[in-house]
Write a protein that holds these residues in place. Sequence first.
Motif, PDB file in Angstrom:
ATOM      1  N   GLY A 179       0.812  -1.218   0.000  1.00  0.00           N
ATOM      2  CA  GLY A 179       0.000   0.000   0.000  1.00  0.00           C
ATOM      3  C   GLY A 179       0.843   1.265   0.000  1.00  0.00           C
ATOM      4  O   GLY A 179       0.337   2.337   0.249  1.00  0.00           O
ATOM      5  N   ILE A 180       2.108   1.133  -0.261  1.00  0.00           N
ATOM      6  CA  ILE A 180       2.962   2.329  -0.256  1.00  0.00           C
ATOM      7  C   ILE A 180       3.397   2.625  -1.677  1.00  0.00           C
ATOM      8  O   ILE A 180       3.886   1.760  -2.383  1.00  0.00           O
ATOM      9  CB  ILE A 180       4.217   2.099   0.629  1.00  0.00           C
ATOM     10  N   SER A 181       3.170   3.829  -2.114  1.00  0.00           N
ATOM     11  CA  SER A 181       3.684   4.200  -3.430  1.00  0.00           C
ATOM     12  C   SER A 181       4.975   4.980  -3.227  1.00  0.00           C
ATOM     13  O   SER A 181       5.085   5.820  -2.338  1.00  0.00           O
ATOM     14  CB  SER A 181       2.653   5.035  -4.185  1.00  0.00           C
ATOM     15  N   VAL A 182       5.925   4.656  -4.034  1.00  0.00           N
ATOM     16  CA  VAL A 182       7.240   5.263  -3.886  1.00  0.00           C
ATOM     17  C   VAL A 182       7.370   6.410  -4.865  1.00  0.00           C
ATOM     18  O   VAL A 182       7.125   6.254  -6.048  1.00  0.00           O
ATOM     19  CB  VAL A 182       8.333   4.201  -4.167  1.00  0.00           C
ATOM     20  N   ASN A 183       7.719   7.571  -4.369  1.00  0.00           N
ATOM     21  CA  ASN A 183       7.811   8.725  -5.242  1.00  0.00           C
ATOM     22  C   ASN A 183       9.223   9.031  -5.715  1.00  0.00           C
ATOM     23  O   ASN A 183       9.467   9.180  -6.896  1.00  0.00           O
ATOM     24  CB  ASN A 183       7.255   9.958  -4.525  1.00  0.00           C
ATOM     25  N   ALA A 184      10.112   9.158  -4.771  1.00  0.00           N
ATOM     26  CA  ALA A 184      11.474   9.504  -5.161  1.00  0.00           C
ATOM     27  C   ALA A 184      12.451   8.665  -4.361  1.00  0.00           C
ATOM     28  O   ALA A 184      12.218   8.361  -3.206  1.00  0.00           O
ATOM     29  CB  ALA A 184      11.736  10.985  -4.903  1.00  0.00           C
ATOM     30  N   GLU A 185      13.525   8.291  -5.015  1.00  0.00           N
ATOM     31  CA  GLU A 185      14.518   7.459  -4.357  1.00  0.00           C
ATOM     32  C   GLU A 185      15.890   8.023  -4.653  1.00  0.00           C
ATOM     33  O   GLU A 185      16.218   8.297  -5.813  1.00  0.00           O
ATOM     34  CB  GLU A 185      14.430   6.041  -4.933  1.00  0.00           C
ATOM     35  N   VAL A 186      16.687   8.212  -3.608  1.00  0.00           N
ATOM     36  CA  VAL A 186      18.044   8.722  -3.801  1.00  0.00           C
ATOM     37  C   VAL A 186      19.009   7.783  -3.095  1.00  0.00           C
ATOM     38  O   VAL A 186      18.846   7.498  -1.920  1.00  0.00           O
ATOM     39  CB  VAL A 186      18.208  10.143  -3.198  1.00  0.00           C
ATOM     40  N   ARG A 187      19.975   7.292  -3.845  1.00  0.00           N
ATOM     41  CA  ARG A 187      20.961   6.378  -3.270  1.00  0.00           C
ATOM     42  C   ARG A 187      22.288   7.106  -3.147  1.00  0.00           C
ATOM     43  O   ARG A 187      22.789   7.655  -4.130  1.00  0.00           O
ATOM     44  CB  ARG A 187      21.116   5.168  -4.196  1.00  0.00           C
ATOM     45  N   VAL A 188      22.846   7.147  -1.946  1.00  0.00           N
ATOM     46  CA  VAL A 188      24.128   7.838  -1.748  1.00  0.00           C
ATOM     47  C   VAL A 188      25.177   6.839  -1.255  1.00  0.00           C
ATOM     48  O   VAL A 188      25.009   6.226  -0.200  1.00  0.00           O
ATOM     49  CB  VAL A 188      23.987   8.974  -0.709  1.00  0.00           C
ATOM     50  N   GLN A 189      26.201   6.663  -2.042  1.00  0.00           N
ATOM     51  CA  GLN A 189      27.319   5.811  -1.618  1.00  0.00           C
ATOM     52  C   GLN A 189      28.081   6.519  -0.512  1.00  0.00           C
ATOM     53  O   GLN A 189      28.355   7.716  -0.618  1.00  0.00           O
ATOM     54  CB  GLN A 189      28.262   5.534  -2.797  1.00  0.00           C
ATOM     55  N   ILE A 190      28.400   5.798   0.542  1.00  0.00           N
ATOM     56  CA  ILE A 190      29.078   6.421   1.674  1.00  0.00           C
ATOM     57  C   ILE A 190      30.478   5.842   1.818  1.00  0.00           C
ATOM     58  O   ILE A 190      30.656   4.652   2.076  1.00  0.00           O
ATOM     59  CB  ILE A 190      28.302   6.177   2.992  1.00  0.00           C
ATOM     60  N   ARG A 191      31.456   6.718   1.638  1.00  0.00           N
ATOM     61  CA  ARG A 191      32.846   6.259   1.727  1.00  0.00           C
ATOM     62  C   ARG A 191      33.722   7.247   2.503  1.00  0.00           C
ATOM     63  O   ARG A 191      34.728   6.892   3.079  1.00  0.00           O
ATOM     64  CB  ARG A 191      33.406   6.091   0.309  1.00  0.00           C
ATOM     65  N   SER A 192      33.294   8.525   2.476  1.00  0.00           N
ATOM     66  CA  SER A 192      34.135   9.546   3.119  1.00  0.00           C
ATOM     67  C   SER A 192      33.237  10.568   3.805  1.00  0.00           C
ATOM     68  O   SER A 192      32.012  10.516   3.677  1.00  0.00           O
ATOM     69  CB  SER A 192      34.963  10.263   2.056  1.00  0.00           C
ATOM     70  N   ASP A 193      33.852  11.505   4.500  1.00  0.00           N
ATOM     71  CA  ASP A 193      33.031  12.486   5.200  1.00  0.00           C
ATOM     72  C   ASP A 193      32.315  13.421   4.226  1.00  0.00           C
ATOM     73  O   ASP A 193      31.294  14.019   4.561  1.00  0.00           O
ATOM     74  CB  ASP A 193      33.851  13.269   6.245  1.00  0.00           C
ATOM     75  N   LEU A 194      32.825  13.522   3.001  1.00  0.00           N
ATOM     76  CA  LEU A 194      32.125  14.319   1.995  1.00  0.00           C
ATOM     77  C   LEU A 194      30.817  13.642   1.586  1.00  0.00           C
ATOM     78  O   LEU A 194      29.829  14.298   1.247  1.00  0.00           O
ATOM     79  CB  LEU A 194      33.010  14.537   0.762  1.00  0.00           C
ATOM     80  N   ASP A 195      30.822  12.299   1.634  1.00  0.00           N
ATOM     81  CA  ASP A 195      29.599  11.564   1.309  1.00  0.00           C
ATOM     82  C   ASP A 195      28.552  11.783   2.402  1.00  0.00           C
ATOM     83  O   ASP A 195      27.346  11.806   2.126  1.00  0.00           O
ATOM     84  CB  ASP A 195      29.897  10.071   1.158  1.00  0.00           C
ATOM     85  N   ILE A 196      29.009  11.926   3.639  1.00  0.00           N
ATOM     86  CA  ILE A 196      28.081  12.207   4.740  1.00  0.00           C
ATOM     87  C   ILE A 196      27.393  13.543   4.469  1.00  0.00           C
ATOM     88  O   ILE A 196      26.176  13.678   4.616  1.00  0.00           O
ATOM     89  CB  ILE A 196      28.816  12.283   6.106  1.00  0.00           C
ATOM     90  N   LEU A 197      28.195  14.498   4.043  1.00  0.00           N
ATOM     91  CA  LEU A 197      27.674  15.828   3.711  1.00  0.00           C
ATOM     92  C   LEU A 197      26.650  15.722   2.584  1.00  0.00           C
ATOM     93  O   LEU A 197      25.571  16.304   2.649  1.00  0.00           O
ATOM     94  CB  LEU A 197      28.850  16.703   3.256  1.00  0.00           C
ATOM     95  N   ASN A 198      26.985  14.939   1.565  1.00  0.00           N
ATOM     96  CA  ASN A 198      26.098  14.751   0.422  1.00  0.00           C
ATOM     97  C   ASN A 198      24.777  14.117   0.853  1.00  0.00           C
ATOM     98  O   ASN A 198      23.703  14.560   0.441  1.00  0.00           O
ATOM     99  CB  ASN A 198      26.812  13.869  -0.617  1.00  0.00           C
ATOM    100  N   ALA A 199      24.878  13.077   1.692  1.00  0.00           N
ATOM    101  CA  ALA A 199      23.674  12.392   2.174  1.00  0.00           C
ATOM    102  C   ALA A 199      22.776  13.374   2.934  1.00  0.00           C
ATOM    103  O   ALA A 199      21.553  13.362   2.784  1.00  0.00           O
ATOM    104  CB  ALA A 199      24.051  11.217   3.073  1.00  0.00           C
ATOM    105  N   ARG A 200      23.381  14.252   3.721  1.00  0.00           N
ATOM    106  CA  ARG A 200      22.621  15.259   4.476  1.00  0.00           C
ATOM    107  C   ARG A 200      21.888  16.190   3.513  1.00  0.00           C
ATOM    108  O   ARG A 200      20.716  16.491   3.689  1.00  0.00           O
ATOM    109  CB  ARG A 200      23.541  16.106   5.356  1.00  0.00           C
ATOM    110  N   GLN A 201      22.616  16.631   2.508  1.00  0.00           N
ATOM    111  CA  GLN A 201      22.036  17.589   1.568  1.00  0.00           C
ATOM    112  C   GLN A 201      20.898  16.969   0.768  1.00  0.00           C
ATOM    113  O   GLN A 201      19.861  17.603   0.542  1.00  0.00           O
ATOM    114  CB  GLN A 201      23.124  18.153   0.650  1.00  0.00           C
ATOM    115  N   GLN A 202      21.071  15.715   0.367  1.00  0.00           N
ATOM    116  CA  GLN A 202      20.004  15.021  -0.346  1.00  0.00           C
ATOM    117  C   GLN A 202      18.788  14.862   0.572  1.00  0.00           C
ATOM    118  O   GLN A 202      17.643  15.037   0.159  1.00  0.00           O
ATOM    119  CB  GLN A 202      20.475  13.626  -0.814  1.00  0.00           C
ATOM    120  N   GLY A 203      19.095  14.533   1.832  1.00  0.00           N
ATOM    121  CA  GLY A 203      18.029  14.364   2.816  1.00  0.00           C
ATOM    122  C   GLY A 203      17.271  15.660   3.053  1.00  0.00           C
ATOM    123  O   GLY A 203      16.045  15.679   3.150  1.00  0.00           O
ATOM    124  N   ARG A 204      18.001  16.761   3.129  1.00  0.00           N
ATOM    125  CA  ARG A 204      17.394  18.070   3.340  1.00  0.00           C
ATOM    126  C   ARG A 204      16.457  18.397   2.183  1.00  0.00           C
ATOM    127  O   ARG A 204      15.324  18.851   2.370  1.00  0.00           O
ATOM    128  CB  ARG A 204      18.502  19.132   3.468  1.00  0.00           C
TER     129      ARG A 204
END
Lengths: 140, 123
Positions: free
Chosen positions: A5-30
């Motif tokens: 019963g859940i429709s999926v609208n948007a999906e973002v996959r962030v590879q995490i390898r460095s602290d810059l990826d953490i920043l990226n994941a935050r920004q995508q999340g925001r």
Amino acid sequence: MSTEGISVNAEVRVQIRSDLDILNARQQGRRLATELGFSLTEATFIVTAISELARNIVMYAKTGEVLLTSVNDRSRCGIIVVAKDQGPGIADIRLAMQSGFSTSGSLGLGLPGTKRLMDEFEVSSKIGQGTTVVVKKWRS
Amino acid sequence: MEVPILKQGSYLIATIQSDLSDTDLRDLRDALVQRVGKLRSRGVIIDLTSLDMLDSFATRTLRDTAHMIRLRGAETVIVGMQPEVAFTMVQLGLSLEGVSTALDLEEGLGYLNQRFGGPRRGA
């Protein structure tokens, strides 16, 4: 956790390898949280939870991924964050869920804190295989 | 992304302008601790007005920064924390215990001036 019963609208996959990826994941999340119409406070909670989970991946597993999914149920909409790695795994999940942040600055995994920020929280882990943390927040 | 650090008399003012990576935060910590000695600063203001998130790592690093600066004889004041950031910190059970805070840059400078009787000239 059922996905019926859940429709999926948007999906973002962030590879995490460095602290810059953490920043990226935050920004995508925001971005996703704002698009979903979460309040500033709720969006901040979500972004912080993402940051904690992504950092755990960098610190303990070296690499992994964070999957951000926006969800539109019949009666609610929200965000699902899945933080997944193939790292060493958590030896004692119950202990990890008890230890929080202390003012002395000891690390821990910050899972109890992350759980407090979100509406739903689930962690599964196998020694030598990896860890998956799923957290969700729904629009109020 | 380097955080700009301005010298105002015997104070240093670091204005965080965007979301910072872990490396940026560590660099800021090291830069402030270095400069406090080099410029003989008595006070350091870290302005968080433009910061929209503070997680456990950032909080720890800020706290460590303030402690390291105190060991070098100067005082740190953290200013401009946004309400939702403060809320998140409390939810996470984090604290900036032992670190002075003020509402904004003006209040922070006022506090330091009170402590040190006004900025030292020509330092």
